[in-house]
Write a protein that holds these residues in place. Structure first.
Motif, short mmCIF file in Angstrom:
data_model
loop_
_atom_site.label_atom_id
_atom_site.label_comp_id
_atom_site.label_asym_id
_atom_site.label_seq_id
_atom_site.Cartn_x
_atom_site.Cartn_y
_atom_site.Cartn_z
N TYR A 1 19.09 -2.67 2.20
CA TYR A 1 20.43 -2.39 2.69
C TYR A 1 20.76 -0.89 2.57
O TYR A 1 20.58 -0.30 1.50
CB TYR A 1 21.47 -3.19 1.88
N ARG A 2 21.19 -0.31 3.67
CA ARG A 2 21.69 1.06 3.69
C ARG A 2 20.68 2.09 3.18
O ARG A 2 21.07 3.13 2.65
CB ARG A 2 23.02 1.16 2.91
N ASN A 3 19.40 1.83 3.36
CA ASN A 3 18.39 2.86 3.08
C ASN A 3 18.16 3.68 4.36
O ASN A 3 18.28 3.15 5.47
CB ASN A 3 17.07 2.22 2.67
N SER A 4 17.81 4.95 4.20
CA SER A 4 17.45 5.73 5.39
C SER A 4 16.20 5.13 6.04
O SER A 4 16.14 4.95 7.26
CB SER A 4 17.19 7.19 5.01
N HIS A 5 15.19 4.86 5.22
CA HIS A 5 13.99 4.16 5.66
C HIS A 5 13.81 2.96 4.74
O HIS A 5 13.65 3.14 3.53
CB HIS A 5 12.75 5.06 5.58
N HIS A 6 13.82 1.78 5.29
CA HIS A 6 13.65 0.61 4.43
C HIS A 6 12.25 0.57 3.83
O HIS A 6 12.08 0.24 2.66
CB HIS A 6 13.93 -0.67 5.21
N ILE A 7 11.24 0.88 4.65
CA ILE A 7 9.85 0.91 4.19
C ILE A 7 9.22 2.22 4.62
O ILE A 7 9.34 2.62 5.78
CB ILE A 7 9.05 -0.28 4.77
N ASN A 8 8.53 2.88 3.68
CA ASN A 8 7.84 4.12 3.98
C ASN A 8 6.40 3.96 3.50
O ASN A 8 6.17 3.58 2.35
CB ASN A 8 8.51 5.30 3.29
N VAL A 9 5.43 4.22 4.36
CA VAL A 9 4.02 4.05 4.02
C VAL A 9 3.38 5.43 3.89
O VAL A 9 3.35 6.19 4.86
CB VAL A 9 3.28 3.21 5.08
N LEU A 10 2.84 5.72 2.71
CA LEU A 10 2.23 7.03 2.45
C LEU A 10 0.74 6.95 2.16
O LEU A 10 0.10 7.98 1.94
CB LEU A 10 2.94 7.72 1.28
N GLY A 11 0.19 5.75 2.14
CA GLY A 11 -1.24 5.59 1.90
C GLY A 11 -1.73 4.27 2.49
O GLY A 11 -0.93 3.40 2.84
N ILE A 12 -3.04 4.11 2.59
CA ILE A 12 -3.60 2.87 3.12
C ILE A 12 -3.25 1.73 2.15
O ILE A 12 -3.62 1.77 0.97
CB ILE A 12 -5.12 2.98 3.30
N HIS A 13 -2.54 0.75 2.64
CA HIS A 13 -2.05 -0.32 1.76
C HIS A 13 -1.86 -1.58 2.59
O HIS A 13 -1.18 -1.57 3.62
CB HIS A 13 -0.71 0.11 1.13
N GLY A 14 -2.47 -2.68 2.15
CA GLY A 14 -2.23 -3.96 2.78
C GLY A 14 -1.08 -4.68 2.10
O GLY A 14 -1.02 -4.73 0.87
N PHE A 15 -0.14 -5.24 2.86
CA PHE A 15 1.01 -5.90 2.24
C PHE A 15 1.61 -6.91 3.20
O PHE A 15 1.41 -6.86 4.41
CB PHE A 15 2.07 -4.87 1.83
N SER A 16 2.36 -7.83 2.62
CA SER A 16 3.11 -8.79 3.41
C SER A 16 4.50 -8.96 2.80
O SER A 16 4.68 -8.86 1.59
CB SER A 16 2.40 -10.15 3.46
N ILE A 17 5.49 -9.19 3.68
CA ILE A 17 6.86 -9.48 3.26
C ILE A 17 7.28 -10.75 4.00
O ILE A 17 7.42 -10.75 5.23
CB ILE A 17 7.82 -8.32 3.58
N GLU A 18 7.45 -11.83 3.26
CA GLU A 18 7.73 -13.12 3.88
C GLU A 18 9.13 -13.17 4.50
O GLU A 18 9.34 -13.84 5.50
CB GLU A 18 7.55 -14.23 2.85
N VAL B 1 17.43 5.24 9.72
CA VAL B 1 16.50 6.01 10.55
C VAL B 1 15.38 5.10 11.04
O VAL B 1 15.04 5.09 12.22
CB VAL B 1 15.93 7.21 9.78
N SER B 2 14.80 4.32 10.10
CA SER B 2 13.75 3.38 10.52
C SER B 2 13.67 2.22 9.53
O SER B 2 13.96 2.36 8.34
CB SER B 2 12.39 4.07 10.60
N ASP B 3 13.27 1.08 10.07
CA ASP B 3 12.93 -0.05 9.22
C ASP B 3 11.55 0.15 8.60
O ASP B 3 11.32 -0.17 7.44
CB ASP B 3 12.97 -1.35 10.02
N ILE B 4 10.63 0.68 9.40
CA ILE B 4 9.29 1.00 8.92
C ILE B 4 8.97 2.42 9.35
O ILE B 4 9.01 2.76 10.53
CB ILE B 4 8.23 0.05 9.50
N ASN B 5 8.62 3.26 8.37
CA ASN B 5 8.23 4.63 8.66
C ASN B 5 6.77 4.80 8.25
O ASN B 5 6.43 4.92 7.08
CB ASN B 5 9.12 5.62 7.89
N ASP B 6 5.89 4.76 9.24
CA ASP B 6 4.45 4.86 9.01
C ASP B 6 3.82 5.71 10.11
O ASP B 6 3.00 5.24 10.90
CB ASP B 6 3.83 3.45 8.98
N PRO B 7 4.20 6.98 10.19
CA PRO B 7 3.75 7.82 11.31
C PRO B 7 2.24 8.03 11.37
O PRO B 7 1.70 8.30 12.45
CB PRO B 7 4.49 9.14 11.08
N GLN B 8 1.54 7.88 10.22
CA GLN B 8 0.09 8.07 10.22
C GLN B 8 -0.66 6.74 10.37
O GLN B 8 -1.89 6.72 10.30
CB GLN B 8 -0.34 8.76 8.92
#
Length: 346
Positions: A258-275, A297-304
């Motif tokens: 809630y009310r985050n600029s980016h809800h998810i930010n990915v900075l490295g190779i990472h496998g994940f799931s959100i049910e 700004v984004s729900d998922i920020n993973d530009p790389q």
């Protein structure tokens, strides 16, 4: 005969009482009350030394529980590094009241067990060190259990809430990590502080998060190896969840973002799931000059395109209701599906 029976019953009752007292002593043998080591929950005393004395006793005993009665404790809890596998529990007397929201103005409550630090720099309020001893590489052998605590800093904090990067394992349950400010009114974080950093070890790692709320930080939760979470809330952070490089995957059941600029930010190779990623972004008229940084700004920020994941989401726009809007920046290997949709939607 009656005297014999009475004598026998008396001996039996005494034996039972002795056994019960013994069992009670065994139950509490591993519990160390921080108050017995000088801690005061008066919202003024620096309890760092008292906490350290209590933890020294816990570690000397081969592990155990540091217990904090209800109160407001200032100071830092620094868990020393150990070369042995041990469990250190830090447990408050009662569960905190997690105060957060998407609109309005509400004061945080001063009930339960609160641990806070007003320091402008240095370690987090609770941290695990890798000295004086280490178990493996740069990691301590400590399994940290934190339960029933309200962890606080201050608006735009220069320090973190909980930093367990060097711990071997952890379980965090019924914990609120905040900046002593209702999240909607929080100032934009300008320091690179994290509300929670999970252990970064990849050998025999285990991170379990249950009923954890983080608000008001630059990063809500920094996710390292082997993280398993449920009923998680990250609100009014620059980044809600940040996924770093990890050899092993992470799993989340329900996450409120809630009310985050980016809800998810990915900075490295990472496998994940959100049910279930339940998200709400502020609608028209729900921000002002102080908190407009909380606009999405984004729900998922993973530009790389480093993330590999599966997400089921549900988006609410404040003042309007459920909407089919989901913003991805990159994230080509992250599959996002709106709940109820027959196929992937993003």
């Amino acid at each position: 005969m009656r005297n014999v029976i009475r004598t026998h019953l008396g001996i039996t009752l005494m034996a039972m009482c002795s056994l019960l007292l013994y069992l009670a002593d065994q139950v509490h043998a591993g519990t160390f009350n921080a108050v017995d080591y000088g801690a005061l929950g008066d919202d003024s005393t620096d309890n760092t030394e008292a906490f350290s004395a209590c933890l020294e006793a816990v570690i000397k005993a081969g592990g155990g529980r540091m217990f904090l009665p209800d109160g407001i404790y200032q100071g830092r809890i620094i868990i020393p590094g150990t070369k042995n596998w041990i469990t250190v529990e830090i447990v408050g007397e009662s569960s905190p009241t997690p105060v957060f929201g998407t609109i309005g103005s509400f004061p945080l409550q001063n009930n339960g067990t609160i641990v806070k630090s007003l320091s402008k720099s240095g370690p987090a309020v609770i941290s695990a060190e890798n000295s004086p001893e280490k178990l493996y590489m740069v990691f301590s052998g400590v399994n940290v259990v934190i339960r029933n605590l309200d962890i606080r800093t201050y608006d735009n904090p220069g320090i973190g809430g909980i930093d367990l990067k060097y711990a071997a394992q952890c379980k965090i349950e019924n914990v609120s990590i905040n900046t002593d400010t209702y999240n909607v009114e929080a100032s934009k974080p300008t320091h690179s502080s994290s509300g929670l950093i999970t252990p970064a070890i990849n050998n025999a790692a285990s991170t379990v998060l249950r009923n954890v709320v983080v608000t008001g930080y630059h990063t809500g939760i920094t996710v390292n190896e082997h993280t398993d979470g449920d009923n998680i809330v990250v609100a009014s952070n620059i980044n809600g969840l940040v996924f770093l490089q990890a050899h092993h995957a992470s799993r989340f059941a329900r996450v409120g973002t809630y009310r985050n600029s980016h809800h998810i930010n990915v900075l490295g190779i990472h496998g994940f799931s959100i049910e279930q990623m339940n998200t709400e972004q502020p609608g028209e008229g729900q921000t002002n000059t102080q908190n407009n940084w909380q606009t999405l700004v984004s729900d998922i920020n993973d530009p790389q395109n480093l993330g590999v994941g599966d997400i089921n989401y549900w988006v609410v726009l404040g003042g309007k209701g459920a909407v089919d809007q989901f913003v991805k920046i990159g994230g080509t290997s992250i599959r996002a599906r709106r709940i109820g949709a027959a196929e992937l939607t993003h």
